[in-house]
Motif scaffolding. Structure first.
Motif, PDB file in Angstrom:
ATOM      1  N   SER A   1      -2.138  -0.247   8.524  1.00 45.34           N
ATOM      2  CA  SER A   1      -1.897  -0.888   7.226  1.00 45.34           C
ATOM      3  C   SER A   1      -2.947  -0.449   6.209  1.00 45.34           C
ATOM      4  O   SER A   1      -2.630  -0.134   5.062  1.00 45.34           O
ATOM      5  CB  SER A   1      -1.904  -2.410   7.372  1.00 45.34           C
ATOM      6  OG  SER A   1      -0.875  -2.819   8.251  1.00 45.34           O
TER       7      SER A   1
ATOM      8  N   ASP B   1      -4.559   2.268   6.363  1.00 43.98           N
ATOM      9  CA  ASP B   1      -4.445   3.714   6.227  1.00 43.98           C
ATOM     10  C   ASP B   1      -3.754   4.104   4.923  1.00 43.98           C
ATOM     11  O   ASP B   1      -3.975   5.190   4.392  1.00 43.98           O
ATOM     12  CB  ASP B   1      -3.683   4.285   7.430  1.00 43.98           C
ATOM     13  CG  ASP B   1      -3.811   5.783   7.579  1.00 43.98           C
ATOM     14  OD1 ASP B   1      -4.748   6.376   6.995  1.00 43.98           O
ATOM     15  OD2 ASP B   1      -2.969   6.374   8.281  1.00 43.98           O
ATOM     16  N   TYR B   2      -2.945   3.213   4.366  1.00 41.05           N
ATOM     17  CA  TYR B   2      -2.285   3.521   3.094  1.00 41.05           C
ATOM     18  C   TYR B   2      -3.315   3.723   1.980  1.00 41.05           C
ATOM     19  O   TYR B   2      -3.119   4.558   1.101  1.00 41.05           O
ATOM     20  CB  TYR B   2      -1.255   2.443   2.732  1.00 41.05           C
ATOM     21  CG  TYR B   2      -0.006   2.576   3.579  1.00 41.05           C
ATOM     22  CD1 TYR B   2       0.979   3.495   3.248  1.00 41.05           C
ATOM     23  CD2 TYR B   2       0.166   1.809   4.737  1.00 41.05           C
ATOM     24  CE1 TYR B   2       2.114   3.655   4.039  1.00 41.05           C
ATOM     25  CE2 TYR B   2       1.292   1.956   5.530  1.00 41.05           C
ATOM     26  CZ  TYR B   2       2.259   2.879   5.181  1.00 41.05           C
ATOM     27  OH  TYR B   2       3.371   3.037   5.968  1.00 41.05           O
TER      28      TYR B   2
ATOM     29  N   MET C   1      -4.660   7.190   2.528  1.00 42.52           N
ATOM     30  CA  MET C   1      -3.697   8.200   2.078  1.00 42.52           C
ATOM     31  C   MET C   1      -3.781   8.409   0.573  1.00 42.52           C
ATOM     32  O   MET C   1      -3.768   9.555   0.098  1.00 42.52           O
ATOM     33  CB  MET C   1      -2.277   7.772   2.434  1.00 42.52           C
ATOM     34  CG  MET C   1      -1.956   7.770   3.879  1.00 42.52           C
ATOM     35  SD  MET C   1      -0.339   7.011   4.098  1.00 42.52           S
ATOM     36  CE  MET C   1      -0.629   6.104   5.601  1.00 42.52           C
TER      37      MET C   1
ATOM     38  N   CYS D   1       2.414  11.584   1.607  1.00 39.90           N
ATOM     39  CA  CYS D   1       3.711  10.908   1.736  1.00 39.90           C
ATOM     40  C   CYS D   1       4.237  10.975   3.171  1.00 39.90           C
ATOM     41  O   CYS D   1       4.793   9.991   3.681  1.00 39.90           O
ATOM     42  CB  CYS D   1       4.724  11.506   0.762  1.00 39.90           C
ATOM     43  SG  CYS D   1       4.363  11.166  -0.971  1.00 39.90           S
TER      44      CYS D   1
ATOM     45  N   ASP E   1       2.348  11.141   5.764  1.00 39.27           N
ATOM     46  CA  ASP E   1       1.486  10.186   6.462  1.00 39.27           C
ATOM     47  C   ASP E   1       2.010   8.766   6.278  1.00 39.27           C
ATOM     48  O   ASP E   1       2.028   7.964   7.217  1.00 39.27           O
ATOM     49  CB  ASP E   1       0.056  10.320   5.934  1.00 39.27           C
ATOM     50  CG  ASP E   1      -0.999   9.754   6.857  1.00 39.27           C
ATOM     51  OD1 ASP E   1      -0.656   9.125   7.882  1.00 39.27           O
ATOM     52  OD2 ASP E   1      -2.189   9.947   6.565  1.00 39.27           O
ATOM     53  N   ALA E   2       2.463   8.452   5.080  1.00 45.75           N
ATOM     54  CA  ALA E   2       3.005   7.110   4.811  1.00 45.75           C
ATOM     55  C   ALA E   2       4.249   6.851   5.650  1.00 45.75           C
ATOM     56  O   ALA E   2       4.401   5.764   6.236  1.00 45.75           O
ATOM     57  CB  ALA E   2       3.315   6.962   3.322  1.00 45.75           C
TER      58      ALA E   2
ATOM     59  N   ASN F   1       3.297   6.297   9.225  1.00 42.53           N
ATOM     60  CA  ASN F   1       2.784   4.943   9.448  1.00 42.53           C
ATOM     61  C   ASN F   1       3.882   3.887   9.439  1.00 42.53           C
ATOM     62  O   ASN F   1       3.754   2.865  10.112  1.00 42.53           O
ATOM     63  CB  ASN F   1       1.707   4.600   8.419  1.00 42.53           C
ATOM     64  CG  ASN F   1       0.364   5.118   8.839  1.00 42.53           C
ATOM     65  OD1 ASN F   1       0.262   6.059   9.610  1.00 42.53           O
ATOM     66  ND2 ASN F   1      -0.687   4.512   8.332  1.00 42.53           N
TER      67      ASN F   1
END
Length: 181
Positions: free
Chosen positions: A75, A77-78, A81, A121, A123-124, A127
């Motif tokens: 969470s 991690d956003y 990013m 993106c 990565d998002a 996740n």
């Protein structure tokens, strides 16, 4: 060409502010993410989990993990990013602008800048699949883990390309600047 817009927009001042914000986000969030990952007992290293392409393996990792504590890391991690997306985009555009307008290096730099954003993106999306797997860490569909790994692989490929470009072309820019002085 849409990338040509980057020769003037965003302004250099905004790009430099974005770099500072990006570094602040990254350095502020990384230790907290690492803390919660370690506290949760998640047993895998980053590459072995992100590039596992295996629901069975991810389920075995989650069986050893305090899911509620671990959920905090992806969470947060956003924010990371956004941070590295700002760093990669801003530095690529700033470096590309040091080269002659419409040169191949400048055009490539603007494409590279966009690739840094695409990596964030991916990565998002990666996740999203982690968070989905955590909703049912025992019985999630295996294709969620595979999809998670596909987006992680794309992210890592783009990140490596962008970082190499920034380092090589950035160093070349510094060398050219020294030669001209």
């Amino acid at each position: 060409m849409i990338f040509k817009k980057f020769s003037q927009w965003p302004t250099s001042k905004i790009l430099k502010i974005s770099l500072i914000i990006g570094f602040a986000l990254c350095f502020g969030v990384i230790p907290v993410m690492q803390y919660f990952t370690q506290l949760s007992g998640f047993p895998a290293e980053i590459f072995s989990s992100q590039l596992s392409f295996s629901g069975e393996l991810m389920k075995s990792y989650y069986a050893l993990t305090d899911i509620e504590l671990y959920r905090i890391a992806p969470s947060l991690d956003y924010f990371f990013m956004v941070g590295y997306g700002l760093i990669l985009f801003s530095s690529s555009v700033l470096i590309a602008r040091r080269y002659r307008a419409s040169s191949m290096i400048q055009k490539g730099g603007f494409i590279i800048a966009t690739s840094g954003v695409i990596a964030a993106c991916c990565d998002a999306i990666e996740n999203i699949f982690i968070l989905l797997m955590l909703t049912d860490p025992v019985d999630f569909p295996d294709y969620w883990a595979i999809t998670h790994s596909v987006f992680a692989l794309i992210k890592w490929i783009l990140l490596i390309i962008v970082i190499i470009w920034i380092l090589l072309i950035g160093i070349l820019s510094l060398i050219n600047r020294k030669k001209s002085n």
